[in-house]
Design a protein around this motif. Structure first.
Motif, PDB file in Angstrom:
ATOM      1  N   MET A 227       0.849  -1.180   0.000  1.00  0.00           N
ATOM      2  CA  MET A 227       0.000   0.000   0.000  1.00  0.00           C
ATOM      3  C   MET A 227       0.894   1.242   0.000  1.00  0.00           C
ATOM      4  SD  MET A 227      -2.963   1.197   2.708  1.00  0.00           S
ATOM      5  CE  MET A 227      -4.149   0.049   2.085  1.00  0.00           C
ATOM      6  N   LYS A 228       0.522   2.210  -0.800  1.00  0.00           N
ATOM      7  CA  LYS A 228       1.257   3.470  -0.872  1.00  0.00           C
ATOM      8  C   LYS A 228       0.980   4.292   0.383  1.00  0.00           C
ATOM      9  CE  LYS A 228       2.814   2.991  -5.114  1.00  0.00           C
ATOM     10  NZ  LYS A 228       4.169   3.132  -5.543  1.00  0.00           N
ATOM     11  N   ASN A 229       1.964   5.109   0.744  1.00  0.00           N
ATOM     12  CA  ASN A 229       1.882   5.960   1.918  1.00  0.00           C
ATOM     13  C   ASN A 229       1.975   7.420   1.475  1.00  0.00           C
ATOM     14  OD1 ASN A 229       2.151   6.918   4.657  1.00  0.00           O
ATOM     15  ND2 ASN A 229       4.368   6.961   4.353  1.00  0.00           N
ATOM     16  N   ILE A 230       1.003   8.233   1.883  1.00  0.00           N
ATOM     17  CA  ILE A 230       1.090   9.658   1.596  1.00  0.00           C
ATOM     18  C   ILE A 230       1.105  10.421   2.919  1.00  0.00           C
ATOM     19  CG2 ILE A 230      -0.057   9.449  -0.642  1.00  0.00           C
ATOM     20  CD1 ILE A 230      -2.555  10.796   0.661  1.00  0.00           C
ATOM     21  N   ILE A 231       1.681  11.606   2.866  1.00  0.00           N
ATOM     22  CA  ILE A 231       1.615  12.503   4.007  1.00  0.00           C
ATOM     23  C   ILE A 231       0.756  13.699   3.641  1.00  0.00           C
ATOM     24  CG2 ILE A 231       3.801  11.806   5.067  1.00  0.00           C
ATOM     25  CD1 ILE A 231       5.116  14.285   3.837  1.00  0.00           C
TER      26      ILE A 231
ATOM     27  N   ASP B  82      12.616  13.280  12.785  1.00  0.00           N
ATOM     28  CA  ASP B  82      11.345  12.555  12.643  1.00  0.00           C
ATOM     29  C   ASP B  82      10.538  13.098  11.461  1.00  0.00           C
ATOM     30  OD1 ASP B  82      12.012  11.060  14.884  1.00  0.00           O
ATOM     31  OD2 ASP B  82      10.706  12.201  16.245  1.00  0.00           O
ATOM     32  N   LEU B  83      10.470  14.415  11.342  1.00  0.00           N
ATOM     33  CA  LEU B  83       9.747  15.039  10.229  1.00  0.00           C
ATOM     34  C   LEU B  83      10.395  14.644   8.902  1.00  0.00           C
ATOM     35  CD1 LEU B  83       7.593  16.991   9.126  1.00  0.00           C
ATOM     36  CD2 LEU B  83       9.166  18.882   9.651  1.00  0.00           C
ATOM     37  N   ASN B  84      11.707  14.699   8.845  1.00  0.00           N
ATOM     38  CA  ASN B  84      12.428  14.332   7.633  1.00  0.00           C
ATOM     39  C   ASN B  84      12.175  12.872   7.261  1.00  0.00           C
ATOM     40  OD1 ASN B  84      14.580  14.966   5.580  1.00  0.00           O
ATOM     41  ND2 ASN B  84      15.569  13.281   6.647  1.00  0.00           N
ATOM     42  N   LYS B  85      12.127  12.000   8.258  1.00  0.00           N
ATOM     43  CA  LYS B  85      11.865  10.579   8.010  1.00  0.00           C
ATOM     44  C   LYS B  85      10.474  10.388   7.405  1.00  0.00           C
ATOM     45  CE  LYS B  85      11.805   6.071  10.218  1.00  0.00           C
ATOM     46  NZ  LYS B  85      11.772   5.320  11.457  1.00  0.00           N
ATOM     47  N   SER B  86       9.502  11.161   7.887  1.00  0.00           N
ATOM     48  CA  SER B  86       8.142  11.063   7.345  1.00  0.00           C
ATOM     49  C   SER B  86       8.115  11.444   5.867  1.00  0.00           C
ATOM     50  CB  SER B  86       7.185  11.952   8.136  1.00  0.00           C
ATOM     51  OG  SER B  86       7.010  11.460   9.444  1.00  0.00           O
ATOM     52  N   VAL B  87       8.851  12.494   5.514  1.00  0.00           N
ATOM     53  CA  VAL B  87       8.923  12.904   4.104  1.00  0.00           C
ATOM     54  C   VAL B  87       9.638  11.817   3.301  1.00  0.00           C
ATOM     55  CG1 VAL B  87       9.832  14.611   2.481  1.00  0.00           C
ATOM     56  CG2 VAL B  87       8.839  15.370   4.652  1.00  0.00           C
ATOM     57  N   GLU B  88      10.722  11.317   3.831  1.00  0.00           N
ATOM     58  CA  GLU B  88      11.519  10.292   3.135  1.00  0.00           C
ATOM     59  C   GLU B  88      10.702   9.036   2.857  1.00  0.00           C
ATOM     60  OE1 GLU B  88      14.426   8.470   1.147  1.00  0.00           O
ATOM     61  OE2 GLU B  88      14.669  10.501   1.924  1.00  0.00           O
ATOM     62  N   GLU B  89       9.877   8.633   3.811  1.00  0.00           N
ATOM     63  CA  GLU B  89       9.130   7.377   3.682  1.00  0.00           C
ATOM     64  C   GLU B  89       7.851   7.509   2.858  1.00  0.00           C
ATOM     65  OE1 GLU B  89       8.616   6.154   7.758  1.00  0.00           O
ATOM     66  OE2 GLU B  89      10.639   5.306   7.854  1.00  0.00           O
TER      67      GLU B  89
END
Length: 176
Positions: free
Chosen positions: A1-5, A62-69
């Protein structure tokens, strides 16, 4: 499943931009949504001195990891005096120190809204010209006017705006 923020570019607890980003994100079918809130990240005002003395704050990482993932990004920018909100600009500045291509060429829906009829058009113009230099793969963009008149009870009530958003979400879905 794709992940979006989803991200509202404001520190307001009741941010209309956060509401719009989360609403639009919720209309993307078959994805997992990570709803980011700038209020959940404690970031000092960016300074090279702080970076040199203390390194990157844990919340920034943590914020950067969310963008990366993420596989895709839905962002709605608040407009403060014709530009980014201070909270968003600070987060953006910090993120760019970890990775200059902040958005990593991930498909992005770029939105803005405001209480007025221009819907954040000034900040939208800034972002449209800036984000591509920072890895923004902007699939579509929209300034959503007069938020309080066009968005009620958690949904878009203006049919013309709803059609445009639906088209943007379809393009975004194909890109992720």
């Amino acid at each position: 499943m794709k992940n979006i923020i989803t991200l509202g570019g404001s520190s307001s607890k009741n941010s209309i931009n956060k509401q719009l980003a989360e609403y639009v994100g919720s209309t993307v079918k078959g994805v997992s949504i990570n709803k980011l809130d700038l209020n959940e990240y404690t970031l000092p005002l960016y300074s090279i001195d702080i970076e040199n003395e203390q390194g990157f704050p844990e919340d920034l990482q943590d914020l950067n990891k969310s963008v990366e993932e993420a596989d895709g990004i839905v962002i709605s920018l608040a407009e403060h005096n014709g530009a980014y909100s201070a909270a968003f600009k600070n987060a953006f500045d910090w993120l760019s120190r970890i990775e200059g291509k902040v958005w990593r060429n991930k498909p992005m829906l770029l939105l803005s809204t405001s209480p007025g009829p221009r819907g954040g058009q000034s900040v939208m113009q800034i972002a449209l010209s800036r984000f591509p230099y920072n890895g923004g793969n902007i699939i579509g963009s929209m300034s959503f006017p007069s938020f309080g008149e066009n968005f009620k009870d958690g949904s878009v009530i203006n049919e013309e705006l709803n059609v445009k958003l639906t088209d943007l979400v379809e393009q975004f879905s194909k890109a992720i």
